[in-house]
Design an enzyme around this catalytic site. Sequence first.
Site: not given
Length: 293
Positions: A46, A135, A140, A163, A109, A206
């Site tokens: 990201t 992840y 997001r 993550k 999305y 991270i």
Amino acid sequence: MALFKGCGAAMVTPFGRDGQIDYAVLERYIEHLISNGVSALLPFGTTGEPATITHDEYKKATEFIIKKVAHRVPVIVGAGSNCTATAAEKAAAVKSFGADGALVVTPYYNKCTQNGIVEHYKAVAKAAKLPIIIYNVPTRTCVNIRPETIARLAKIDGLVGIKEASGDIDQFQDAAKVCHDVGFDLYCGDDSLTTIAIAMGALGVISVAANPAPAYMSELTSLCEKGDFKSARELQFKLNEFIHTLFCEVNPIPAKKAMQLLGYDVGSPPCRLPSLNPSTSNCSNRQCAESVL
């Protein structure tokens, strides 16, 4: 064996004044991270603005980073997409570039189901043939990997860890229990939860904060690894105001501003559209400077 332990840097992508990736800054920035104790580099997550990067830029920059790192620390490259075929292609490409692993975000999305998540990662892992860290960042992506789904994902060859960046401490604890029970590597995706996360079994963080403050974040994870949670707690308290400042606007806008204040010209403007410079009403230059110092 885990891909890494300790502090992994979620790298920014430096752009020159012409808007292109600045390789001179990138080289100096790589040395800044490694010399200050970071134990893994993670470009094009990201923080690296992957949605704004062309295929040619992605390939050239990834190969550049891998060459300059020269096996000193693992390089784990962001390779996600909301198209399963594209994510599989990117993950396979990452292997051909010489990466040590891939960081693959959940499909965004599309709002897929938990079964869709499992099938997505199964296809990506089959194509990639290199270690993959999942992840999870629902703020997001609008998709959240439930703890019980982690247990299913852990059975897929090639998937080695997750993550967890939901920001939900209860979910993190549930994920930590599952990862412990099934032997799946867990990494913290929220800088402010680093000490708590490692105490619950995470192998490291991270980190966005590792960009401007790699020595501090590396020290924090080192203290946790040694079991010195008293000292780690004090350092976490000291860092948290700074960490909150790095998220006063959408990542990586404030992080790149902090990098500029430290003398790393990551671009003018620092981010590609649709991201802009930080708003002075939300994240003043002085506030950033005081937090970094």
